[in-house]
Design a protein around this motif. Structure first.
Motif, PDB file in Angstrom:
ATOM      1  N   ILE A  53       0.969  -1.299  -0.189  1.00 27.89           N
ATOM      2  CA  ILE A  53      -0.620   0.182  -0.055  1.00 27.89           C
ATOM      3  C   ILE A  53       0.729   1.306   0.029  1.00 27.89           C
ATOM      4  CG2 ILE A  53      -2.059   1.316   1.401  1.00 27.89           C
ATOM      5  CD1 ILE A  53      -2.705  -1.263   2.204  1.00 27.89           C
ATOM      6  N   LEU A  54       2.515   1.038   0.850  1.00 28.25           N
ATOM      7  CA  LEU A  54       2.672   2.307   1.208  1.00 28.25           C
ATOM      8  C   LEU A  54       3.108   2.496  -0.838  1.00 28.25           C
ATOM      9  CD1 LEU A  54       4.157   1.884   3.715  1.00 28.25           C
ATOM     10  CD2 LEU A  54       2.518   3.487   3.808  1.00 28.25           C
ATOM     11  N   ARG A  55       4.240   1.598  -0.863  1.00 26.26           N
ATOM     12  CA  ARG A  55       4.843   1.642  -2.586  1.00 26.26           C
ATOM     13  C   ARG A  55       4.056   2.110  -3.498  1.00 26.26           C
ATOM     14  NH1 ARG A  55       7.464  -4.304  -2.387  1.00 26.26           N
ATOM     15  NH2 ARG A  55       8.037  -3.461  -4.863  1.00 26.26           N
ATOM     16  N   ILE A  56       2.481   1.380  -3.688  1.00 25.42           N
ATOM     17  CA  ILE A  56       1.918   2.102  -4.426  1.00 25.42           C
ATOM     18  C   ILE A  56       1.323   3.836  -4.464  1.00 25.42           C
ATOM     19  CG2 ILE A  56      -1.073   1.801  -5.151  1.00 25.42           C
ATOM     20  CD1 ILE A  56      -0.517  -1.154  -4.468  1.00 25.42           C
ATOM     21  N   ALA A  57       0.813   3.896  -2.944  1.00 27.28           N
ATOM     22  CA  ALA A  57       0.719   4.897  -3.156  1.00 27.28           C
ATOM     23  C   ALA A  57       1.489   6.817  -3.379  1.00 27.28           C
ATOM     24  CB  ALA A  57       0.466   5.485  -1.275  1.00 27.28           C
ATOM     25  N   VAL A  62       0.220   9.723  -4.064  1.00 33.96           N
ATOM     26  CA  VAL A  62      -0.346  10.316  -3.580  1.00 33.96           C
ATOM     27  C   VAL A  62      -0.795   9.343  -1.813  1.00 33.96           C
ATOM     28  CG1 VAL A  62      -2.207   9.811  -4.888  1.00 33.96           C
ATOM     29  CG2 VAL A  62      -2.232   7.780  -3.342  1.00 33.96           C
ATOM     30  N   LYS A  63      -0.988  10.482  -0.977  1.00 36.76           N
ATOM     31  CA  LYS A  63      -0.970   9.335   0.577  1.00 36.76           C
ATOM     32  C   LYS A  63      -1.492   8.348   0.899  1.00 36.76           C
ATOM     33  CE  LYS A  63      -0.634  14.175   2.510  1.00 36.76           C
ATOM     34  NZ  LYS A  63      -1.027  15.366   3.806  1.00 36.76           N
ATOM     35  N   ALA A  66      -5.780   7.822   0.679  1.00 42.40           N
ATOM     36  CA  ALA A  66      -6.480   8.030  -0.571  1.00 42.40           C
ATOM     37  C   ALA A  66      -6.805   6.605  -1.511  1.00 42.40           C
ATOM     38  CB  ALA A  66      -5.790   9.027  -1.877  1.00 42.40           C
ATOM     39  N   LEU A  67      -6.323   5.918  -0.486  1.00 43.17           N
ATOM     40  CA  LEU A  67      -6.392   4.343  -1.194  1.00 43.17           C
ATOM     41  C   LEU A  67      -7.612   3.535  -0.356  1.00 43.17           C
ATOM     42  CD1 LEU A  67      -2.507   3.345  -2.534  1.00 43.17           C
ATOM     43  CD2 LEU A  67      -4.892   3.498  -3.542  1.00 43.17           C
ATOM     44  N   LEU A  68      -6.727   4.620   1.165  1.00 44.69           N
ATOM     45  CA  LEU A  68      -7.681   4.180   2.244  1.00 44.69           C
ATOM     46  C   LEU A  68      -8.860   4.134   3.055  1.00 44.69           C
ATOM     47  CD1 LEU A  68      -4.547   2.465   4.028  1.00 44.69           C
ATOM     48  CD2 LEU A  68      -5.471   0.904   2.419  1.00 44.69           C
ATOM     49  N   ASP A  69      -8.814   5.318   3.129  1.00 45.60           N
ATOM     50  CA  ASP A  69     -10.184   5.714   3.697  1.00 45.60           C
ATOM     51  C   ASP A  69     -11.117   5.926   3.063  1.00 45.60           C
ATOM     52  OD1 ASP A  69      -8.563   7.790   5.199  1.00 45.60           O
ATOM     53  OD2 ASP A  69      -8.825   9.259   3.549  1.00 45.60           O
TER      54      ASP A  69
END
Length: 97
Positions: A53-57, A62-63, A66-69
């Motif tokens: 997730i961190l690598r994709i962000a 993006v933060k 943006a992927l998780l909220d």
């Protein structure tokens, strides 16, 4: 059928990637995550680890939020038949097998 969080994450990832004009291949190059794995994330068939997730962000610029909220709320809603078919394909009707 309700949408689980993996599918919700996949939809979010595909949506952000599309908004930013980033192909799966380009995201794979930016992140070092294999393009097949990115496709599996987007389809909801593979659960991403925090590191991914961190690598994709970072790859999307993006933060991570943006992927998780709100994925848990998205995961609770029911899919329309059209959304189900778009994401999973058409279900066989009676007589088809």
């Amino acid at each position: 059928m309700t949408m689980n969080e993996n599918v919700a994450f996949g939809w979010r990832l595909r949506g952000l990637r599309g908004e930013l004009g980033v192909s799966q291949d380009e995201l794979a190059q930016r992140t070092g995550i294999h393009v097949t794995t990115i496709g599996r994330f987007e389809h909801g068939s593979r659960e991403p680890r925090l590191k991914s997730i961190l690598r994709i962000a970072r790859g999307l610029g993006v933060k991570p939020s943006a992927l998780l909220d709100d994925l848990d709320r998205i995961g609770e809603r029911r899919l329309t038949p059209e959304e189900f078919e778009q994401h999973f394909g058409r279900l066989p009707t009676d007589g088809e097998g």
